[in-house]
Design a protein around this motif. Structure first.
Motif, PDB file in Angstrom:
ATOM      1  N   LYS A   1       3.986 -12.531   1.568  1.00  0.00           N
ATOM      2  CA  LYS A   1       4.420 -11.689   2.684  1.00  0.00           C
ATOM      3  C   LYS A   1       4.552 -12.463   3.991  1.00  0.00           C
ATOM      4  O   LYS A   1       5.097 -11.952   4.970  1.00  0.00           O
ATOM      5  CB  LYS A   1       3.442 -10.527   2.863  1.00  0.00           C
ATOM      6  CG  LYS A   1       3.374  -9.605   1.649  1.00  0.00           C
ATOM      7  CD  LYS A   1       2.394  -8.465   1.872  1.00  0.00           C
ATOM      8  CE  LYS A   1       2.335  -7.563   0.642  1.00  0.00           C
ATOM      9  NZ  LYS A   1       1.381  -6.441   0.817  1.00  0.00           N
TER      10      LYS A   1
ATOM     11  N   ASN B   1      -8.956  -8.135  11.319  1.00  0.00           N
ATOM     12  CA  ASN B   1      -7.517  -8.172  11.588  1.00  0.00           C
ATOM     13  C   ASN B   1      -6.894  -6.786  11.447  1.00  0.00           C
ATOM     14  O   ASN B   1      -5.988  -6.407  12.198  1.00  0.00           O
ATOM     15  CB  ASN B   1      -6.833  -9.161  10.644  1.00  0.00           C
ATOM     16  CG  ASN B   1      -7.194 -10.603  10.962  1.00  0.00           C
ATOM     17  OD1 ASN B   1      -7.728 -10.889  12.034  1.00  0.00           O
ATOM     18  ND2 ASN B   1      -6.923 -11.509  10.040  1.00  0.00           N
ATOM     19  N   LYS B   2      -7.379  -6.016  10.476  1.00  0.00           N
ATOM     20  CA  LYS B   2      -6.919  -4.640  10.309  1.00  0.00           C
ATOM     21  C   LYS B   2      -7.306  -3.804  11.518  1.00  0.00           C
ATOM     22  O   LYS B   2      -6.521  -2.981  12.012  1.00  0.00           O
ATOM     23  CB  LYS B   2      -7.530  -4.053   9.032  1.00  0.00           C
ATOM     24  CG  LYS B   2      -7.200  -2.588   8.781  1.00  0.00           C
ATOM     25  CD  LYS B   2      -5.723  -2.367   8.526  1.00  0.00           C
ATOM     26  CE  LYS B   2      -5.449  -0.907   8.178  1.00  0.00           C
ATOM     27  NZ  LYS B   2      -3.990  -0.650   8.012  1.00  0.00           N
TER      28      LYS B   2
ATOM     29  N   SER C   1      -0.796 -12.353  -1.617  1.00  0.00           N
ATOM     30  CA  SER C   1      -0.568 -11.891  -0.244  1.00  0.00           C
ATOM     31  C   SER C   1       0.187 -12.923   0.590  1.00  0.00           C
ATOM     32  O   SER C   1       0.799 -12.587   1.607  1.00  0.00           O
ATOM     33  CB  SER C   1      -1.895 -11.558   0.442  1.00  0.00           C
ATOM     34  OG  SER C   1      -2.680 -12.726   0.623  1.00  0.00           O
TER      35      SER C   1
ATOM     36  N   THR D   1     -10.741 -10.029   7.278  1.00  0.00           N
ATOM     37  CA  THR D   1      -9.658  -9.136   6.869  1.00  0.00           C
ATOM     38  C   THR D   1      -9.822  -7.780   7.544  1.00  0.00           C
ATOM     39  O   THR D   1      -8.850  -7.205   8.065  1.00  0.00           O
ATOM     40  CB  THR D   1      -9.658  -8.957   5.335  1.00  0.00           C
ATOM     41  OG1 THR D   1      -9.502 -10.239   4.719  1.00  0.00           O
ATOM     42  CG2 THR D   1      -8.507  -8.056   4.899  1.00  0.00           C
TER      43      THR D   1
ATOM     44  N   SER E   1      -3.029 -11.016   4.422  1.00  0.00           N
ATOM     45  CA  SER E   1      -2.100 -12.149   4.438  1.00  0.00           C
ATOM     46  C   SER E   1      -2.453 -13.132   5.552  1.00  0.00           C
ATOM     47  O   SER E   1      -2.386 -14.353   5.369  1.00  0.00           O
ATOM     48  CB  SER E   1      -0.661 -11.656   4.618  1.00  0.00           C
ATOM     49  OG  SER E   1      -0.247 -10.870   3.530  1.00  0.00           O
TER      50      SER E   1
ATOM     51  N   HIS F   1      -5.018  -4.394  14.364  1.00  0.00           N
ATOM     52  CA  HIS F   1      -3.739  -3.732  14.134  1.00  0.00           C
ATOM     53  C   HIS F   1      -3.773  -2.254  14.513  1.00  0.00           C
ATOM     54  O   HIS F   1      -2.821  -1.733  15.095  1.00  0.00           O
ATOM     55  CB  HIS F   1      -3.324  -3.869  12.663  1.00  0.00           C
ATOM     56  CG  HIS F   1      -2.765  -5.217  12.323  1.00  0.00           C
ATOM     57  ND1 HIS F   1      -2.707  -5.697  11.037  1.00  0.00           N
ATOM     58  CD2 HIS F   1      -2.247  -6.201  13.099  1.00  0.00           C
ATOM     59  CE1 HIS F   1      -2.164  -6.903  11.035  1.00  0.00           C
ATOM     60  NE2 HIS F   1      -1.887  -7.240  12.284  1.00  0.00           N
TER      61      HIS F   1
ATOM     62  N   ASN G   1       1.461  -8.745  14.380  1.00  0.00           N
ATOM     63  CA  ASN G   1       1.214  -7.321  14.178  1.00  0.00           C
ATOM     64  C   ASN G   1       2.026  -6.738  13.017  1.00  0.00           C
ATOM     65  O   ASN G   1       1.709  -5.670  12.503  1.00  0.00           O
ATOM     66  CB  ASN G   1       1.531  -6.542  15.466  1.00  0.00           C
ATOM     67  CG  ASN G   1       0.770  -5.235  15.537  1.00  0.00           C
ATOM     68  OD1 ASN G   1      -0.383  -5.151  15.129  1.00  0.00           O
ATOM     69  ND2 ASN G   1       1.422  -4.204  16.030  1.00  0.00           N
ATOM     70  N   ASP G   2       3.099  -7.442  12.619  1.00  0.00           N
ATOM     71  CA  ASP G   2       3.932  -6.971  11.509  1.00  0.00           C
ATOM     72  C   ASP G   2       3.487  -7.546  10.164  1.00  0.00           C
ATOM     73  O   ASP G   2       4.140  -7.325   9.139  1.00  0.00           O
ATOM     74  CB  ASP G   2       5.401  -7.329  11.755  1.00  0.00           C
ATOM     75  CG  ASP G   2       5.615  -8.841  11.896  1.00  0.00           C
ATOM     76  OD1 ASP G   2       4.656  -9.547  12.279  1.00  0.00           O
ATOM     77  OD2 ASP G   2       6.741  -9.307  11.629  1.00  0.00           O
ATOM     78  N   LEU G   3       2.363  -8.274  10.171  1.00  0.00           N
ATOM     79  CA  LEU G   3       1.860  -8.901   8.947  1.00  0.00           C
ATOM     80  C   LEU G   3       0.506  -8.303   8.605  1.00  0.00           C
ATOM     81  O   LEU G   3      -0.336  -8.117   9.484  1.00  0.00           O
ATOM     82  CB  LEU G   3       1.716 -10.411   9.175  1.00  0.00           C
ATOM     83  CG  LEU G   3       1.374 -11.292   7.971  1.00  0.00           C
ATOM     84  CD1 LEU G   3       2.454 -11.210   6.907  1.00  0.00           C
ATOM     85  CD2 LEU G   3       1.199 -12.746   8.422  1.00  0.00           C
ATOM     86  N   ASN G   4       0.296  -7.972   7.329  1.00  0.00           N
ATOM     87  CA  ASN G   4      -0.961  -7.311   6.977  1.00  0.00           C
ATOM     88  C   ASN G   4      -2.157  -8.249   7.121  1.00  0.00           C
ATOM     89  O   ASN G   4      -2.027  -9.476   7.080  1.00  0.00           O
ATOM     90  CB  ASN G   4      -0.893  -6.700   5.566  1.00  0.00           C
ATOM     91  CG  ASN G   4      -0.901  -7.744   4.471  1.00  0.00           C
ATOM     92  OD1 ASN G   4      -1.871  -8.470   4.289  1.00  0.00           O
ATOM     93  ND2 ASN G   4       0.188  -7.835   3.733  1.00  0.00           N
ATOM     94  N   ALA G   5      -3.327  -7.627   7.295  1.00  0.00           N
ATOM     95  CA  ALA G   5      -4.542  -8.373   7.623  1.00  0.00           C
ATOM     96  C   ALA G   5      -4.931  -9.398   6.565  1.00  0.00           C
ATOM     97  O   ALA G   5      -5.331 -10.518   6.881  1.00  0.00           O
ATOM     98  CB  ALA G   5      -5.701  -7.377   7.831  1.00  0.00           C
TER      99      ALA G   5
END
Length: 292
Positions: free
Chosen positions: A59, A236-237, A56, A233, A180, A240, A174-178
């Motif tokens: 990314k 953070n999701k 991850s 994780t 990562s 988002h 906000n453009d990065l997954n939780a």
């Protein structure tokens, strides 16, 4: 699954997991010091994430690392030690209650520093939640007059860190997954945590024959894998797919779970605290109530 259903699922999971974290910290502190607890939790989490989620990291772009560092410090490093010290002097359930200041700080700092707008209804919900929190704190102080409530300052500072963390994730990551974000956070924290741990007597007193010490390591492992790696994780999701204020309002329900575990462990609970808990739930409802 629709976003509305998904975010309530994440919200519920976080309440249960993080609400249980305070009693686990209390138990872990029977065999390690607060500094060792904070450092070990970060080390265990970092090792676990690097083993299961190393890909991850690919990314994460160069522009992200500045904010990955900021969120690691404000959302994990500083609160991790402050909460450990606070629990040595205040009941775990009361620490969880004080952490309910996080949504208020998220709203205030989000508006003043990050330029996020908020609805009047959300402010009302936050204020209602604070009333419930105040009832819980005042009655807790009455039931536990021998506890040092100056350590509440540590929790307030920690809640500001959580507030900054939530707003930075929403605005800059906000453009990065939780996953990562969390893995990047703990990659950066691994070396500092090892340095902090090495400055204590952990390695010189390490003794696997000591049952209390081994149990403490077990509690820290659960805290690290479930309460930190997985839960952060999910958090953070949640940020988002919702917003920082709703996400941080999870700290209004966490005390209900923490108080439940605290009572089972012999901590005191009154009818007024139960009423305060119900008021907190009303505040969370108002924060997320959709306007018809």
């Amino acid at each position: 699954m629709k976003d509305q259903q998904e975010k309530w699922l994440y919200f519920t999971i976080l309440c249960l997991v993080w609400g249980s974290s305070f009693i686990l910290m209390k138990k872990a502190l029977l065999g390690v010091t607060p500094i060792q607890l904070g450092a070990l939790r970060m080390i265990f989490t970092a090792v676990f994430l690097l083993l299961v989620a190393f890909p991850s990291l690919k990314k994460i772009k160069k522009k992200h690392y500045k904010y990955i560092c900021y969120t690691a410090i404000s959302g994990t490093f500083i609160p991790g030690f402050l909460f450990a010290f606070a629990i040595t002097n205040i009941d775990s359930s009361i620490v969880a209650i004080l952490n309910s200041l996080t949504p208020f700080n998220t709203l205030i700092f989000g508006a003043l520093i990050f330029g996020f707008a908020f609805k009047r209804r959300q402010l009302y919900g936050i204020l209602v939640g604070l009333v419930g929190t105040l009832l819980l704190i005042l009655k807790g102080a009455d039931l536990n007059p021998n506890q040092n409530y100056w350590y509440a300052v540590f929790i307030i500072i920690g809640s500001v860190g959580y507030a900054l963390n939530a707003n930075m994730i929403k605005k800059y990551l906000n453009d990065l997954n939780a996953l990562s974000i969390v893995t990047g956070n703990f990659l950066l924290l691994l070396v500092p945590a090892i340095i902090v741990l090495s400055c204590t007597d952990f390695f010189s007193t390490f003794d696997l024959k000591n049952e209390v010490f081994v149990q403490s390591l077990g509690y820290i492992a659960i805290l690290s894998i479930v309460g930190t790696s997985i839960a952060k994780t999910i958090y953070n999701k949640l940020v988002h797919i919702s917003d920082p204020v709703f996400s941080s309002s999870v700290t209004y329900v966490i005390p209900l779970v923490a108080v439940f575990w605290g009572v089972l462990d012999g901590e005191k609970l009154s009818l007024l605290q139960i009423i305060g808990g119900l008021i907190i739930l009303l505040g969370v409802y108002l924060v997320n109530k959709k306007k018809k």
